[in-house]
Scaffold this active site. Structure first.
Site, PDB file in Angstrom:
ATOM      1  N   HIS A 233      -5.769  -4.427 -13.804  1.00 37.43           N
ATOM      2  CA  HIS A 233      -4.651  -4.077 -13.226  1.00 37.43           C
ATOM      3  C   HIS A 233      -4.123  -2.318 -13.074  1.00 37.43           C
ATOM      4  O   HIS A 233      -4.516  -1.768 -14.079  1.00 37.43           O
ATOM      5  CB  HIS A 233      -3.547  -4.606 -13.632  1.00 37.43           C
ATOM      6  CG  HIS A 233      -2.255  -4.630 -12.720  1.00 37.43           C
ATOM      7  ND1 HIS A 233      -1.426  -3.471 -12.549  1.00 37.43           N
ATOM      8  CD2 HIS A 233      -1.689  -5.435 -11.677  1.00 37.43           C
ATOM      9  CE1 HIS A 233      -0.671  -3.553 -11.511  1.00 37.43           C
ATOM     10  NE2 HIS A 233      -0.645  -4.824 -11.075  1.00 37.43           N
ATOM     11  N   ARG A 276      -4.558  -5.095  -7.832  1.00 39.81           N
ATOM     12  CA  ARG A 276      -5.729  -5.668  -8.507  1.00 39.81           C
ATOM     13  C   ARG A 276      -6.404  -6.554  -7.553  1.00 39.81           C
ATOM     14  O   ARG A 276      -6.008  -6.727  -6.173  1.00 39.81           O
ATOM     15  CB  ARG A 276      -5.028  -6.952  -9.369  1.00 39.81           C
ATOM     16  CG  ARG A 276      -3.983  -7.636  -9.085  1.00 39.81           C
ATOM     17  CD  ARG A 276      -3.366  -8.185 -10.582  1.00 39.81           C
ATOM     18  NE  ARG A 276      -2.169  -8.478 -10.274  1.00 39.81           N
ATOM     19  CZ  ARG A 276      -1.467  -9.704 -10.675  1.00 39.81           C
ATOM     20  NH1 ARG A 276      -2.277 -10.445 -11.261  1.00 39.81           N
ATOM     21  NH2 ARG A 276      -0.125 -10.217 -10.283  1.00 39.81           N
ATOM     22  N   LYS A 279      -4.960  -8.809  -4.124  1.00 42.80           N
ATOM     23  CA  LYS A 279      -3.726  -8.638  -3.798  1.00 42.80           C
ATOM     24  C   LYS A 279      -3.405  -7.821  -2.723  1.00 42.80           C
ATOM     25  O   LYS A 279      -4.086  -7.252  -2.163  1.00 42.80           O
ATOM     26  CB  LYS A 279      -2.938  -8.251  -5.275  1.00 42.80           C
ATOM     27  CG  LYS A 279      -3.146  -9.087  -6.319  1.00 42.80           C
ATOM     28  CD  LYS A 279      -2.284 -10.528  -6.337  1.00 42.80           C
ATOM     29  CE  LYS A 279      -1.058 -10.618  -6.241  1.00 42.80           C
ATOM     30  NZ  LYS A 279      -0.147 -11.119  -7.108  1.00 42.80           N
ATOM     31  N   ASP A 282       0.499  -1.907  -1.808  1.00 42.95           N
ATOM     32  CA  ASP A 282       1.966  -1.579  -2.119  1.00 42.95           C
ATOM     33  C   ASP A 282       1.993  -0.058  -2.607  1.00 42.95           C
ATOM     34  O   ASP A 282       0.821   0.361  -3.340  1.00 42.95           O
ATOM     35  CB  ASP A 282       2.137  -2.370  -3.531  1.00 42.95           C
ATOM     36  CG  ASP A 282       3.392  -1.877  -4.337  1.00 42.95           C
ATOM     37  OD1 ASP A 282       4.229  -0.939  -3.901  1.00 42.95           O
ATOM     38  OD2 ASP A 282       3.857  -2.694  -5.104  1.00 42.95           O
ATOM     39  N   CYS A 284       3.665   2.054  -4.427  1.00 42.73           N
ATOM     40  CA  CYS A 284       3.505   2.536  -5.619  1.00 42.73           C
ATOM     41  C   CYS A 284       2.261   2.830  -6.457  1.00 42.73           C
ATOM     42  O   CYS A 284       1.945   3.599  -7.122  1.00 42.73           O
ATOM     43  CB  CYS A 284       4.491   1.738  -6.808  1.00 42.73           C
ATOM     44  SG  CYS A 284       4.058  -0.134  -7.185  1.00 42.73           S
ATOM     45  N   TYR A 285       1.323   2.030  -5.818  1.00 41.53           N
ATOM     46  CA  TYR A 285      -0.184   2.155  -6.587  1.00 41.53           C
ATOM     47  C   TYR A 285      -0.797   3.339  -5.988  1.00 41.53           C
ATOM     48  O   TYR A 285      -1.937   3.654  -6.292  1.00 41.53           O
ATOM     49  CB  TYR A 285      -1.229   1.006  -6.261  1.00 41.53           C
ATOM     50  CG  TYR A 285      -0.443  -0.327  -6.822  1.00 41.53           C
ATOM     51  CD1 TYR A 285      -0.366  -0.376  -8.086  1.00 41.53           C
ATOM     52  CD2 TYR A 285      -0.175  -1.503  -6.081  1.00 41.53           C
ATOM     53  CE1 TYR A 285       0.296  -1.598  -8.656  1.00 41.53           C
ATOM     54  CE2 TYR A 285       0.353  -2.610  -6.693  1.00 41.53           C
ATOM     55  CZ  TYR A 285       0.545  -2.692  -8.005  1.00 41.53           C
ATOM     56  OH  TYR A 285       0.869  -3.715  -8.704  1.00 41.53           O
ATOM     57  N   ASP A 337       7.509  -0.063  -0.906  1.00 42.52           N
ATOM     58  CA  ASP A 337       6.241  -0.989  -1.166  1.00 42.52           C
ATOM     59  C   ASP A 337       5.295  -1.085   0.188  1.00 42.52           C
ATOM     60  O   ASP A 337       4.459  -0.544   0.082  1.00 42.52           O
ATOM     61  CB  ASP A 337       6.711  -2.104  -1.754  1.00 42.52           C
ATOM     62  CG  ASP A 337       5.663  -3.288  -1.990  1.00 42.52           C
ATOM     63  OD1 ASP A 337       4.637  -3.293  -1.119  1.00 42.52           O
ATOM     64  OD2 ASP A 337       5.929  -4.346  -2.627  1.00 42.52           O
ATOM     65  N   ASP A 344      13.648   1.927  -2.887  1.00 37.63           N
ATOM     66  CA  ASP A 344      14.105   1.932  -4.069  1.00 37.63           C
ATOM     67  C   ASP A 344      13.719   3.336  -4.777  1.00 37.63           C
ATOM     68  O   ASP A 344      12.753   4.037  -4.369  1.00 37.63           O
ATOM     69  CB  ASP A 344      13.671   0.833  -5.098  1.00 37.63           C
ATOM     70  CG  ASP A 344      12.396   0.534  -5.249  1.00 37.63           C
ATOM     71  OD1 ASP A 344      11.695   1.291  -5.893  1.00 37.63           O
ATOM     72  OD2 ASP A 344      11.839  -0.397  -4.574  1.00 37.63           O
ATOM     73  N   HIS A 347       9.863   3.134  -6.026  1.00 40.44           N
ATOM     74  CA  HIS A 347       8.726   3.400  -4.994  1.00 40.44           C
ATOM     75  C   HIS A 347       8.600   4.686  -4.513  1.00 40.44           C
ATOM     76  O   HIS A 347       7.796   5.311  -4.050  1.00 40.44           O
ATOM     77  CB  HIS A 347       9.068   2.372  -4.051  1.00 40.44           C
ATOM     78  CG  HIS A 347       8.213   1.010  -4.467  1.00 40.44           C
ATOM     79  ND1 HIS A 347       9.062   0.118  -5.071  1.00 40.44           N
ATOM     80  CD2 HIS A 347       6.908   0.534  -4.443  1.00 40.44           C
ATOM     81  CE1 HIS A 347       8.305  -0.899  -5.422  1.00 40.44           C
ATOM     82  NE2 HIS A 347       7.126  -0.695  -5.121  1.00 40.44           N
TER      83      HIS A 347
HETATM   84  C1  FPP Z   1       1.924  -6.603 -11.455  1.00 45.73           C
HETATM   85  O1  FPP Z   1       3.044  -6.933 -10.927  1.00 45.73           O
HETATM   86  C2  FPP Z   1       2.635  -5.457 -12.359  1.00 45.73           C
HETATM   87  C3  FPP Z   1       2.463  -5.322 -13.591  1.00 45.73           C
HETATM   88  C4  FPP Z   1       1.619  -6.456 -14.234  1.00 45.73           C
HETATM   89  C5  FPP Z   1       2.555  -4.162 -14.452  1.00 45.73           C
HETATM   90  C6  FPP Z   1       2.330  -2.910 -13.695  1.00 45.73           C
HETATM   91  C7  FPP Z   1       2.395  -1.797 -14.647  1.00 45.73           C
HETATM   92  C8  FPP Z   1       2.569  -0.546 -14.120  1.00 45.73           C
HETATM   93  C9  FPP Z   1       3.134  -0.220 -12.876  1.00 45.73           C
HETATM   94  C10 FPP Z   1       2.452   0.609 -15.214  1.00 45.73           C
HETATM   95  C11 FPP Z   1       3.775   0.849 -15.846  1.00 45.73           C
HETATM   96  C12 FPP Z   1       3.553   2.336 -16.575  1.00 45.73           C
HETATM   97  C13 FPP Z   1       4.559   2.839 -17.458  1.00 45.73           C
HETATM   98  C14 FPP Z   1       4.315   4.286 -17.817  1.00 45.73           C
HETATM   99  C15 FPP Z   1       5.601   2.032 -18.257  1.00 45.73           C
HETATM  100  P1  FPP Z   1       2.756  -7.795  -9.518  1.00 45.73           P
HETATM  101  O2  FPP Z   1       2.146  -9.139  -9.702  1.00 45.73           O
HETATM  102  O3  FPP Z   1       4.203  -8.178  -9.015  1.00 45.73           O
HETATM  103  O4  FPP Z   1       2.080  -7.069  -8.573  1.00 45.73           O
HETATM  104  P2  FPP Z   1       0.497  -7.105  -7.638  1.00 45.73           P
HETATM  105  O5  FPP Z   1       0.673  -8.293  -6.808  1.00 45.73           O
HETATM  106  O6  FPP Z   1       0.638  -5.864  -7.162  1.00 45.73           O
HETATM  107  O7  FPP Z   1      -0.441  -7.010  -8.900  1.00 45.73           O
HETATM  108 ZN    ZN Z   2       5.290  -1.376  -5.981  1.00 45.83          ZN
END
Ligand code: FPP
Ligand code: ZN
Length: 418
Positions: A233, A276, A279, A282, A284-285, A337, A344, A347
């Site tokens: 991820h 990942r 998926k 978004d 934030c990535y 996103d 927010d 993001h």
């Molecule tokens: C999946 O969410 C998101 C995570 C499992 C955690 C993500 C981790 C970070 C953003 C890093 C954090 C950093 C610090 C420094 C604390 P989802 O399943 O809602 O998203 P997806 O569908 O995009 O995978």
């Molecule tokens: Zn996001």
């Protein structure tokens, strides 16, 4: 053209051929993916119709007003982030520094006093006054204080106690729990390494076995998972890679496999990144994933890789800028996103951080800019390891390196025993 900005005035064409093909096997996931592609097609074509000159514009003033207001007043929607208040400070302050908007000294001082109330007797910082210390708000607090960068800000951090806290969350296998009695994952190794290195309390003993634990998180996909054995991820991969860089062991990762994994996370049609495999895109990535490319570029360079570009990161910088500017801006300020989602501060921070990475290439040969749209779209540079501006990292290091590293004869669980 070395060192000179490369003007990117026009949009890429969105080619239908880049859209997702389900090969006749429709699934819940494929339907969601197609919906997102449709919404992006709609948003980008509307944008091109409204604006005669197709130049994507960063809505600076709107973002500034949204951020400024957030420092003093939060809507009820933020109630659920009551245990993440230092994060809100960091997200807003970092967004403002990227926009090169100064923080008035009275606000800076108020933020310092608030963050001081989040420091607990254990030495770590909590998500709010009266709560338990946790590594994530500790990381956010140290970053926020370094952005403020005043004596008042630095002096809030009790370094001896902070080292006690880090020992209290260290595990025998080299990993860290997020808080005493809490869960282990690779975020904690990054948060611990980040605050320890910025405040000059990093001791080899504290991070004994940490790099070998992080290496176990890199899986067959090439990216890293939260703990060994799970799915790769972007959030965890950034944390693992950045922690390895801080600890000077990034070459021990399979860098080429990591590179292949992360570049495959940039979406062909959308231009933004997914977190990942399989998926959705978004905003934030844009930082968690694209932010890996500067780290990888440097690591591969240090490893003697001779074919690296001296002008560009190894991802489509223009496509990412288009995604952020066309699909992730709320017209009244703040970023998000994907189209249809609400704005927010999280993001806003990570879309702007990713936009900065996509605009600025930096190497030993000097910087090279690739700004999509107007000159005013240019953001400040962000440090790829800490995600605060590089001058603020340098200033914090200069300050804390003048102070001695606390003597470290602590042991795991030291703060609970004393
Ligand atoms: C999946 O969410 C998101 C995570 C499992 C955690 C993500 C981790 C970070 C953003 C890093 C954090 C950093 C610090 C420094 C604390 P989802 O399943 O809602 O998203 P997806 O569908 O995009 O995978
Ligand atoms: Zn996001």
């Amino acid at each position: 053209m070395d060192g000179l900005p490369t003007p990117l005035r026009c949009f890429r064409e969105h080619h239908a051929a880049e859209k997702f093909a389900d090969d006749g096997a429709e699934t819940v996931t494929s339907v969601e993916q197609k919906k997102v592609e449709c919404s992006i097609e709609e948003v980008t074509s509307v944008y091109k119709q409204i604006h005669n000159i197709p130049q994507p514009t960063l809505l600076r003033e709107q973002h500034y007003q949204y951020l400024k207001k957030g420092l003093r007043h939060l809507s009820d929607a933020y109630e659920c982030l009551d245990a993440s208040r230092p994060w809100l400070c960091f997200w807003i302050l970092h967004s403002l520094e990227l926009l090169e908007e100064p923080i008035p000294s009275t606000i800076a001082s108020d933020v310092c006093q608030f963050l001081a109330r989040c420091q607990t007797s254990s030495g770590g910082f909590a998500g709010g006054p009266g709560q338990h210390a946790h590594l994530a708000p500790t990381y956010a607090t140290v970053n926020a204080l370094c952005i403020i960068g005043t004596e008042e800000a630095y002096s809030i951090i009790n370094r001896e106690k902070l080292l006690d806290f880090l020992w209290s969350v260290k595990q025998p296998d080299g990993s860290f729990v997020m808080h005493v009695g809490g869960e282990v994952d690779v975020r904690s190794a990054y948060c611990a390494a980040s605050v320890a290195s910025l405040t000059n309390i990093l001791t080899p003993k504290l991070f004994e076995d940490t790099t070998s634990w992080i290496l176990r998180c890199q899986n067959w996909e090439g990216g890293l998972s939260g703990v060994p054995g799970l799915e790769a991820h972007g959030g965890y991969t950034f944390c693992g890679m950045a922690a390895m860089v801080i600890l000077g062991k990034e070459h021990m990762l399979d860098l080429k496999a990591l590179l292949r994994w992360v570049v495959s996370r940039q979406m062909r049609f959308e231009g933004g990144f997914q977190g990942r495999c399989n998926k959705l895109v978004d905003g934030c990535y844009s930082f968690w994933q694209a932010g890996l490319l500067p780290l990888l570029h440097r690591a591969l360079f240090k490893d003697g890789e001779s074919t690296l570009s001296r002008q560009q990161w190894m991802f489509e910088q223009q496509a990412l800028q288009e995604y952020i500017l066309l699909c992730c801006q709320n017209p009244t300020g703040g970023l998000l996103d994907k189209p249809g989602k609400s704005r927010d501060f999280y993001h806003t921070c990570y879309c702007l951080s990713g936009l900065s990475v996509a605009q600025h290439f930096g190497s030993l040969d000097g910087p090279h800019e690739l700004i999509l749209g107007r000159e005013e779209n240019r953001l400040a540079v962000t440090h790829p390891v800490y995600n605060i501006c590089p001058e603020k990292v340098a200033q914090a290091l200069e300050h804390f390196l003048r102070l001695p590293v606390p003597e470290d004869n602590r042991q795991r669980g030291a703060s609970e025993q004393s």
